[in-house]
Design a protein around this motif. Sequence first.
Motif, PDB file in Angstrom:
ATOM      1  N   ALA A  85     -27.804 -27.720 -45.016  1.00 50.42           N
ATOM      2  CA  ALA A  85     -29.039 -27.992 -45.325  1.00 50.42           C
ATOM      3  C   ALA A  85     -29.378 -27.582 -46.957  1.00 50.42           C
ATOM      4  O   ALA A  85     -29.683 -28.431 -47.884  1.00 50.42           O
ATOM      5  CB  ALA A  85     -30.161 -27.290 -44.621  1.00 50.42           C
ATOM      6  N   HIS A  86     -28.707 -26.314 -47.429  1.00 46.64           N
ATOM      7  CA  HIS A  86     -29.052 -26.003 -48.720  1.00 46.64           C
ATOM      8  C   HIS A  86     -28.215 -26.844 -49.720  1.00 46.64           C
ATOM      9  O   HIS A  86     -28.736 -27.134 -50.776  1.00 46.64           O
ATOM     10  CB  HIS A  86     -28.486 -24.585 -48.881  1.00 46.64           C
ATOM     11  N   LEU A  87     -26.813 -27.189 -49.039  1.00 51.18           N
ATOM     12  CA  LEU A  87     -26.220 -28.126 -49.875  1.00 51.18           C
ATOM     13  C   LEU A  87     -26.702 -29.575 -50.158  1.00 51.18           C
ATOM     14  O   LEU A  87     -26.224 -30.356 -51.088  1.00 51.18           O
ATOM     15  CB  LEU A  87     -24.763 -28.169 -49.585  1.00 51.18           C
ATOM     16  N   ARG A  88     -27.454 -29.836 -49.026  1.00 52.21           N
ATOM     17  CA  ARG A  88     -27.734 -31.382 -48.936  1.00 52.21           C
ATOM     18  C   ARG A  88     -26.644 -32.084 -48.907  1.00 52.21           C
ATOM     19  O   ARG A  88     -26.396 -33.334 -49.417  1.00 52.21           O
ATOM     20  CB  ARG A  88     -28.510 -31.772 -50.191  1.00 52.21           C
ATOM     21  N   LEU A  89     -25.854 -31.700 -47.959  1.00 50.34           N
ATOM     22  CA  LEU A  89     -24.337 -32.537 -47.623  1.00 50.34           C
ATOM     23  C   LEU A  89     -24.557 -32.617 -46.018  1.00 50.34           C
ATOM     24  O   LEU A  89     -24.864 -31.869 -45.257  1.00 50.34           O
ATOM     25  CB  LEU A  89     -23.009 -31.582 -48.035  1.00 50.34           C
ATOM     26  N   PRO A  90     -23.681 -33.739 -45.644  1.00 49.56           N
ATOM     27  CA  PRO A  90     -23.509 -34.019 -44.294  1.00 49.56           C
ATOM     28  C   PRO A  90     -22.923 -33.114 -43.524  1.00 49.56           C
ATOM     29  O   PRO A  90     -22.085 -32.180 -44.308  1.00 49.56           O
ATOM     30  CB  PRO A  90     -22.762 -34.909 -44.022  1.00 49.56           C
ATOM     31  N   ALA A  91     -23.036 -32.349 -42.496  1.00 47.41           N
ATOM     32  CA  ALA A  91     -22.345 -31.385 -41.912  1.00 47.41           C
ATOM     33  C   ALA A  91     -20.836 -31.522 -41.877  1.00 47.41           C
ATOM     34  O   ALA A  91     -20.104 -30.529 -41.856  1.00 47.41           O
ATOM     35  CB  ALA A  91     -23.013 -31.078 -40.314  1.00 47.41           C
ATOM     36  N   VAL A  92     -20.422 -32.554 -41.551  1.00 44.25           N
ATOM     37  CA  VAL A  92     -18.915 -32.601 -41.537  1.00 44.25           C
ATOM     38  C   VAL A  92     -18.328 -32.280 -42.944  1.00 44.25           C
ATOM     39  O   VAL A  92     -17.044 -31.785 -43.121  1.00 44.25           O
ATOM     40  CB  VAL A  92     -18.370 -34.052 -40.952  1.00 44.25           C
ATOM     41  N   ILE A  93     -18.891 -32.696 -44.084  1.00 46.90           N
ATOM     42  CA  ILE A  93     -18.382 -32.492 -45.312  1.00 46.90           C
ATOM     43  C   ILE A  93     -18.632 -30.891 -45.543  1.00 46.90           C
ATOM     44  O   ILE A  93     -17.842 -30.451 -46.046  1.00 46.90           O
ATOM     45  CB  ILE A  93     -19.149 -33.004 -46.532  1.00 46.90           C
ATOM     46  N   THR A  94     -19.591 -30.159 -45.011  1.00 55.37           N
ATOM     47  CA  THR A  94     -19.935 -28.876 -45.305  1.00 55.37           C
ATOM     48  C   THR A  94     -18.929 -28.104 -44.580  1.00 55.37           C
ATOM     49  O   THR A  94     -18.325 -27.093 -44.967  1.00 55.37           O
ATOM     50  CB  THR A  94     -21.271 -28.434 -44.823  1.00 55.37           C
ATOM     51  N   LYS A  95     -18.391 -28.376 -43.255  1.00 54.43           N
ATOM     52  CA  LYS A  95     -17.268 -28.040 -42.451  1.00 54.43           C
ATOM     53  C   LYS A  95     -16.113 -27.843 -43.428  1.00 54.43           C
ATOM     54  O   LYS A  95     -15.141 -27.019 -43.310  1.00 54.43           O
ATOM     55  CB  LYS A  95     -17.262 -28.500 -41.130  1.00 54.43           C
ATOM     56  N   VAL A  96     -15.584 -29.184 -43.828  1.00 52.60           N
ATOM     57  CA  VAL A  96     -14.395 -29.254 -44.758  1.00 52.60           C
ATOM     58  C   VAL A  96     -14.439 -28.097 -45.808  1.00 52.60           C
ATOM     59  O   VAL A  96     -13.522 -27.387 -45.990  1.00 52.60           O
ATOM     60  CB  VAL A  96     -14.489 -30.579 -45.039  1.00 52.60           C
ATOM     61  N   LEU A  97     -15.515 -28.230 -46.723  1.00 54.05           N
ATOM     62  CA  LEU A  97     -15.856 -26.963 -47.668  1.00 54.05           C
ATOM     63  C   LEU A  97     -15.449 -25.584 -47.284  1.00 54.05           C
ATOM     64  O   LEU A  97     -14.839 -25.044 -47.707  1.00 54.05           O
ATOM     65  CB  LEU A  97     -17.244 -27.266 -48.282  1.00 54.05           C
ATOM     66  N   LEU A  98     -16.214 -25.459 -45.855  1.00 51.98           N
ATOM     67  CA  LEU A  98     -16.119 -24.073 -45.476  1.00 51.98           C
ATOM     68  C   LEU A  98     -14.757 -23.720 -44.973  1.00 51.98           C
ATOM     69  O   LEU A  98     -14.284 -22.628 -45.041  1.00 51.98           O
ATOM     70  CB  LEU A  98     -17.171 -23.919 -44.495  1.00 51.98           C
ATOM     71  N   SER A  99     -14.253 -24.622 -44.414  1.00 53.13           N
ATOM     72  CA  SER A  99     -12.666 -24.648 -43.904  1.00 53.13           C
ATOM     73  C   SER A  99     -11.775 -24.109 -44.932  1.00 53.13           C
ATOM     74  O   SER A  99     -10.749 -23.608 -44.953  1.00 53.13           O
ATOM     75  CB  SER A  99     -12.327 -25.545 -43.048  1.00 53.13           C
ATOM     76  N   ASP A 100     -11.992 -24.842 -46.327  1.00 56.20           N
ATOM     77  CA  ASP A 100     -11.262 -24.598 -47.534  1.00 56.20           C
ATOM     78  C   ASP A 100     -11.368 -22.971 -47.856  1.00 56.20           C
ATOM     79  O   ASP A 100     -10.538 -22.512 -48.166  1.00 56.20           O
ATOM     80  CB  ASP A 100     -11.690 -25.584 -48.634  1.00 56.20           C
ATOM     81  N   LEU A 101     -12.579 -22.661 -47.820  1.00 53.96           N
ATOM     82  CA  LEU A 101     -13.069 -21.204 -48.124  1.00 53.96           C
ATOM     83  C   LEU A 101     -12.328 -20.444 -46.978  1.00 53.96           C
ATOM     84  O   LEU A 101     -11.949 -19.323 -47.545  1.00 53.96           O
ATOM     85  CB  LEU A 101     -14.315 -21.090 -48.094  1.00 53.96           C
ATOM     86  N   VAL A 102     -12.299 -20.813 -45.884  1.00 62.18           N
ATOM     87  CA  VAL A 102     -11.808 -19.815 -44.651  1.00 62.18           C
ATOM     88  C   VAL A 102     -10.190 -19.889 -45.090  1.00 62.18           C
ATOM     89  O   VAL A 102      -9.319 -18.669 -45.107  1.00 62.18           O
ATOM     90  CB  VAL A 102     -11.805 -20.403 -43.393  1.00 62.18           C
ATOM     91  N   ASP A 103      -9.710 -21.133 -45.354  1.00 63.10           N
ATOM     92  CA  ASP A 103      -7.988 -21.111 -45.599  1.00 63.10           C
ATOM     93  C   ASP A 103      -7.491 -20.277 -46.751  1.00 63.10           C
ATOM     94  O   ASP A 103      -6.328 -19.629 -46.834  1.00 63.10           O
ATOM     95  CB  ASP A 103      -7.708 -22.357 -45.942  1.00 63.10           C
ATOM     96  N   CYS A 104      -8.377 -20.170 -47.829  1.00 57.07           N
ATOM     97  CA  CYS A 104      -8.219 -19.350 -48.965  1.00 57.07           C
ATOM     98  C   CYS A 104      -8.640 -17.845 -48.958  1.00 57.07           C
ATOM     99  O   CYS A 104      -8.447 -16.979 -49.631  1.00 57.07           O
ATOM    100  CB  CYS A 104      -8.675 -19.831 -50.407  1.00 57.07           C
TER     101      CYS A 104
END
Length: 123
Positions: free
Chosen positions: A73-92
């Motif tokens: 909601a804060h990023l104003r992005l679809p949930a699936v795209i937010t999940k991809v971004l967050l998984s990148d952050l988890v991976d690193c």
Amino acid sequence: MPAPQDGPLLDDAAGRLIRPYTVSNGRTRPTTVLDLLSLVMATGSDPQVHLGPEHTVALELCDGPTSVAEIAAHLRLPAVITKVLLSDLVDCGAVTAHAPAFHDMPTDRSLLEAVLDGLRRQL
């Protein structure tokens, strides 16, 4: 013309200036299992890989345990795209993610009524 990272991600009149799937390089499947209620929190370690501006904003939102839905909601992005971004952050190693703990059933009527009440107060 300014470099893409120098310009605004959102324009009040035009809306989002970058297509959501461009943010995730066209990826629609996160490498980490996340749902809308998953809680993510920054680990305090700096990512050792180059991340986009949305990654940086998402990481800033993870100071305390924050749900995937809130970040989307804060990023104003679809949930699936937010999940991809967050998984990148988890991976690193920049954030950790875990499922929320429910003391009762997640579909408990009193919990659902409390959520509905909170939503009504927001409108």
